[in-house]
Design an enzyme around this catalytic site. Structure first.
Site: not given
Length: 218
Positions: A81-82, A94, A102, A120
């Site tokens: 994901g982000a 993070g 990652e 996002k």
């Protein structure tokens, strides 16, 4: 649709990108939905490399074989994901604290599939605080350097990464040139890495929207 329903939708869509062999799997709530979907097809692939201890445990809990990256070398696909992503496929990651692992797994993968809900997708990175993993003894020094760059660093209290380091979450950055900033931040002594994934961004974004999953490519 709820945010979790959007995450589930993109996790299901990502199954189409799972090759035979071993895949890289990221960390966080969206990645967890993807792991749960992987469990339904675990006979179709050989196993996974996890970007965190938490993901490794979730994979093992589903009976999916987990390999060390040094055992397998290059991966066909990394799925994660982000916290933020732009149309240029630059990301901030993070939020779950696994940014270094990652970034390593992403670097070793031919294709990076990013899973995200529509909240996002942003025009400019930086509204989400930028995580910076630091060697503990360099915490104060790196924080002062972040202030010089216009950021407001805050120690992530009570958190230690899988690598034994600390996280500074840097607020207030307006990241107009993510590639340049990623490089410059990594040159600061004591920084392990930062949460900008711009030099190696995503190749495919599966974006969850109320109208369905939208596919975007670099």
């Amino acid at each position: 649709m709820t945010q979790d329903e959007l995450k589930q939708a993109v996790a299901r869509a990502a199954i189409d990108y799972v090759p035979q062999g071993i895949i890289g799997v990221g960390t966080g709530s969206t990645a967890n939905f993807f792991v749960d979907e992987l469990a339904k097809i675990k006979g179709r692939f050989d196993g996974a490399v996890a970007s965190s201890e938490a993901t490794a445990q979730r994979l093992k809990g589903h009976g999916i074989a987990v390999y060390e990256l040094n055992e397998v070398g290059e991966l066909e696909v990394y799925v994660d994901g982000a916290d933020e992503i732009t149309v240029n496929m630059h990301m901030i990651k993070g939020g779950g604290g696994a940014l270094t692992r990652e970034k390593i797994v992403a670097a070793c993968s031919r294709k990076f599939i990013c899973l995200a809900d529509k909240s996002k997708l942003v025009d400019v990175l930086g509204r989400f605080p930028l995580p910076v993993e630091v060697i503990p003894m360099a915490r104060s020094y790196v924080a002062r350097e972040m202030v010089k760059l216009g950021g407001q660093p805050r120690l992530r209290e009570g958190f230690v990464t899988d690598n034994g380091n600390l996280i500074l979450d840097v607020h207030g950055l307006n990241i107009m040139n993510p590639v340049e900033m990623e490089t410059s931040l990594n040159q600061i002594v004591g920084v392990v890495t930062n949460g900008l994934f711009a030099r190696r961004g995503a190749d495919v974004l599966l974006l969850g929207t109320p109208e369905g999953v939208k596919t975007m490519r670099a």
